[in-house]
Design a protein around this motif. Structure first.
Motif, PDB file in Angstrom:
ATOM      1  N   ASP A 247      12.562 -37.381  -6.276  1.00  0.00           N
ATOM      2  CA  ASP A 247      13.332 -36.660  -5.316  1.00  0.00           C
ATOM      3  C   ASP A 247      12.863 -34.899  -4.957  1.00  0.00           C
ATOM      4  N   PHE A 248      12.671 -34.503  -6.252  1.00  0.00           N
ATOM      5  CA  PHE A 248      12.007 -33.139  -6.140  1.00  0.00           C
ATOM      6  C   PHE A 248      11.097 -32.873  -7.371  1.00  0.00           C
TER       7      PHE A 248
ATOM      8  N   SER B 175      18.575 -24.230 -14.540  1.00  0.00           N
ATOM      9  CA  SER B 175      19.215 -23.525 -13.298  1.00  0.00           C
ATOM     10  C   SER B 175      18.944 -24.416 -12.313  1.00  0.00           C
ATOM     11  N   PHE B 176      17.488 -25.281 -12.101  1.00  0.00           N
ATOM     12  CA  PHE B 176      17.527 -26.053 -11.039  1.00  0.00           C
ATOM     13  C   PHE B 176      18.298 -27.083 -10.779  1.00  0.00           C
TER      14      PHE B 176
ATOM     15  N   HIS C  79      21.688 -25.754  -9.392  1.00  0.00           N
ATOM     16  CA  HIS C  79      21.513 -25.300  -8.019  1.00  0.00           C
ATOM     17  C   HIS C  79      21.119 -26.275  -7.165  1.00  0.00           C
ATOM     18  N   ILE C  80      20.504 -27.392  -7.391  1.00  0.00           N
ATOM     19  CA  ILE C  80      19.994 -28.371  -6.347  1.00  0.00           C
ATOM     20  C   ILE C  80      21.074 -28.751  -5.558  1.00  0.00           C
TER      21      ILE C  80
ATOM     22  N   GLU D 243       7.269 -35.958   3.941  1.00  0.00           N
ATOM     23  CA  GLU D 243       7.573 -36.202   2.511  1.00  0.00           C
ATOM     24  C   GLU D 243       7.906 -35.209   1.799  1.00  0.00           C
TER      25      GLU D 243
ATOM     26  N   GLU E 144      11.205 -33.602   2.875  1.00  0.00           N
ATOM     27  CA  GLU E 144      12.242 -34.411   2.100  1.00  0.00           C
ATOM     28  C   GLU E 144      12.624 -33.960   0.725  1.00  0.00           C
ATOM     29  N   LYS E 145      11.634 -33.247   0.083  1.00  0.00           N
ATOM     30  CA  LYS E 145      11.753 -32.957  -1.155  1.00  0.00           C
ATOM     31  C   LYS E 145      11.865 -31.438  -1.285  1.00  0.00           C
ATOM     32  N   LYS E 146      12.526 -30.865  -0.036  1.00  0.00           N
ATOM     33  CA  LYS E 146      12.750 -29.342   0.190  1.00  0.00           C
ATOM     34  C   LYS E 146      11.555 -28.501  -0.248  1.00  0.00           C
ATOM     35  N   ASP E 147      10.480 -29.044  -0.192  1.00  0.00           N
ATOM     36  CA  ASP E 147       9.227 -28.228  -0.681  1.00  0.00           C
ATOM     37  C   ASP E 147       8.487 -27.689   0.610  1.00  0.00           C
TER      38      ASP E 147
ATOM     39  N   LEU F  53      14.404 -25.461  -2.217  1.00  0.00           N
ATOM     40  CA  LEU F  53      14.593 -25.650  -3.681  1.00  0.00           C
ATOM     41  C   LEU F  53      15.211 -24.566  -4.423  1.00  0.00           C
ATOM     42  N   PRO F  54      15.915 -24.670  -5.523  1.00  0.00           N
ATOM     43  CA  PRO F  54      16.342 -23.373  -6.288  1.00  0.00           C
ATOM     44  C   PRO F  54      14.980 -22.599  -6.806  1.00  0.00           C
TER      45      PRO F  54
ATOM     46  N   ARG G 262      13.701 -18.808  -9.011  1.00  0.00           N
ATOM     47  CA  ARG G 262      14.184 -17.773  -9.792  1.00  0.00           C
ATOM     48  C   ARG G 262      13.581 -16.313  -9.227  1.00  0.00           C
TER      49      ARG G 262
ATOM     50  N   VAL H 231      18.971 -20.188  -3.710  1.00  0.00           N
ATOM     51  CA  VAL H 231      18.609 -21.133  -2.624  1.00  0.00           C
ATOM     52  C   VAL H 231      18.554 -20.816  -1.572  1.00  0.00           C
TER      53      VAL H 231
END
Ligand code: FMN
Lengths: 186, 349
Positions: free
Chosen positions: A161-162, A181-182, A185-186, B194, B197-200, B299-300, B302, B314
């Motif tokens: 998924d990520f 933290s990922f 927060h996700i 794709e 969808e992976k927020k990237d 995505l989160p 830092r 985010v």
């Protein structure tokens, strides 16, 4: 903080990407905020090994890949159906999980699949330090690992998924914080 | 010189921020009596516009342009031509928390260090939206060049690890990623979907070909054609390099292999990419540009706040998973402005 729902995160990645160490560390950090449990599927499989097999590698060698993947899948399925609590579960999977299509579907329908992504050189260095696994060619480690890395990296990016990029030269604690933290927060 | 003006005989000066009242451009040095095709101008603007393509952000900007000066009865007058693009779609609320921290991959941190103040709304002037003004100017330059027989075509050759396998320029308009290989384009589209969808986000490579350029353009030594095109293209956000002809691959040749043999009918090969010694040689100019993965992802990540404290952020919002598609017309536009400027340097306007 009280957990209000069950959340399951599956850690996937190539061998030595830190699924167990970093995952365990992240779970302990998250546990400061909410109830979190770390589970390593390897430990579950060891408990589920039929009598007469000394370890996972022994089972794999004698029974073959398909039998192992079947065991891997059934073990995880049984574990997931046994959990009832509304907790945050962080579950480390085996390095070949991406090949186990039934298990991939199971993970996708039960939670969030994270790919712990590291550079090829880093993983290769770790493998060279910790011993050459049987699925690599001893005489040409670099090339055989390169082939494996390319296909697995593509596969994990696809099924996850990520993607969680982890830093190469950082400590387990540092990467544990990044992962924690990922997840929070996700 | 403050950094908002580009060009030699032909200059553009752009102004404006992403979420301010308007942005725009002043083009100075254009030839007179050129009939501007306003329909073509509108069409070019639509190619960069977010929301103009299913793969882009869902943000919908109109990009309607107003020509304020330098045009009379549809023709250029040779005086400064000013174009205004009003910002009509400013949801700066979408971005409000970003006032308090620096987004990784963006200009937030560095611009704050430099100026001590920043218009954080949508990235301010470091936003890709600034390029709308350049595109308007470039589209006019392109029309003038077309009349001189020069054509400029940019297209995607790679998205992430997926490469075009053939170079069919007819394919460019037939797929969503402006790729010169329809078949590979399908895989590229799939990968972009794709990745979203992976927020990237994901990057790619754009190639640009400029044909029918006469030999002799380029001004030694600091305004060589490569130097000026380099400045033009590297001034675009997200662009991380430029290579001409064989580019970085030239190291894999020996001199005897890399030199382009010259015959009575011209050059036998074009490894130089149409330029020798900084001057065009009459062959097509060819260059390639790597475009980085979009900095904005949900995505989160830092980072630190403006108070210096580490935090995980985010950035929710309507992000574009790949800039390649929208940067293609802007690369053509910056090339057109460069080549027209060099043309005027050599031939007058
Ligand atoms: C046409 C165009 C569109 C862009 N769109 C976006 C975008 O939607 N999101 C984003 O994060 N950056 C976008 N950018 C890139 C930013 O302007 C740039 O990446 C950022 O300011 C800093 O990157 P740099 O260090 O390469 O300048 C765009 C750039 C261009 C040229």
């Amino acid at each position: 903080m009280m957990n209000t729902e069950r959340k399951i995160y599956f850690l996937t990645g190539i061998k030595h990407s830190g699924k167990s160490n970093v995952g365990r560390n992240a779970a302990s950090l998250i546990a400061r905020e909410m109830n979190a449990v770390f589970v390593d599927t390897d430990d579950l499989i060891v408990q589920a090994l039929p009598a007469g097999y000394s370890c996972i590698r022994d089972f794999y060698r004698r029974e073959g890949k398909d039998a192992f993947m079947d065991l891997e899948y059934r073990t995880l399925k049984q574990y997931l159906s046994s959990v009832k609590e509304d907790l945050t579960f962080i579950i480390a999977t085996g390095g070949g999980a991406c090949d186990n299509t039934r298990m991939v579907s199971l993970m996708k329908e039960s939670g969030t699949v994270l790919y712990l992504c590291l550079k090829e050189e880093t993983l290769l260095k770790r493998i060279q330090k910790k011993g050459i696994p049987p699925f690599l060619d001893e005489n040409d480690i670099e090339n055989s690992f390169h082939t494996l890395f390319i296909s697995r990296d593509r596969e994990y990016r696809h099924i996850c998924d990520f993607v969680v990029p982890l830093e190469d030269l950082k400590s387990i604690e540092h990467n544990g914080q990044v992962l924690a933290s990922f997840i929070v927060h996700i | 010189m403050p950094g908002n003006t580009f060009g030699t005989s032909l200059t553009i000066t752009t102004f404006g921020e992403s979420h301010g009242k308007a942005l725009g451009v002043i083009i100075d040095g254009l030839e007179s009596n050129f009939q501007i095709d306003l329909d073509d101008l509108a069409f070019q603007m639509s190619r960069r516009r977010p929301g103009g393509n299913r793969l882009g952000t869902k943000r919908n900007e109109k990009d309607e342009i107003e020509i304020l000066s330098g045009m009379f009865e549809g023709k250029t007058t040779g005086t400064p031509l000013a174009i205004l693009i009003r910002n009509t779609n400013q949801h700066s609320d979408d971005y409000s928390p970003i006032a308090d921290f620096y987004r990784p991959g963006h200009a937030d941190y560095t611009w704050d260090k430099k100026f001590g103040i920043r218009d954080w709304r949508g990235g301010g002037r470091s936003s890709g939206r600034e390029t709308a003004a350049r595109l308007a100017a470039g589209a006019i330059a392109m029309q003038i060049l077309r009349k001189k027989g020069i054509t400029i075509t940019a297209y995607t050759t790679q998205i992430g690890p997926i490469k075009a396998k053939v170079k069919n320029l007819e394919d460019i308009s037939k797929n969503l990623v402006s790729c010169c290989d329809n078949e590979q384009a399908e895989k590229m589209v799939q990968l972009i979907d794709e990745t979203r969808e992976k927020k990237d986000s994901i990057g790619g490579i754009i190639e640009c070909v400029i044909t029918n350029v006469p030999a002799g353009l380029g001004e030694p030594v600091f305004q060589k054609t490569e130097a000026l095109l380099g400045q033009a293209i590297l001034s675009l956000g997200a662009v991380k390099g430029i290579e001409f002809g064989e580019g970085f691959n030239c190291v894999n040749f020996t001199g005897s292999e890399h030199n382009d043999p010259i015959t009575k009918d011209g050059f036998e090969t074009n490894r130089a990419g149409g330029i020798n010694g900084g001057i065009t040689n009459g062959e097509p100019i060819i260059f390639r540009v790597p475009v980085k993965p979009t900095a904005s992802i949900s995505l989160p990540q830092r980072t630190i706040g403006i108070d210096g404290k580490e935090q995980t952020i985010v950035v929710e919002g309507r992000h574009d998973p790949c800039i390649c598609v929208r940067i293609v017309p802007v690369i053509e536009a910056m090339s057109a402005l460069t080549i027209l400027s060099l043309w005027y340097d050599q031939n007058g306007r």
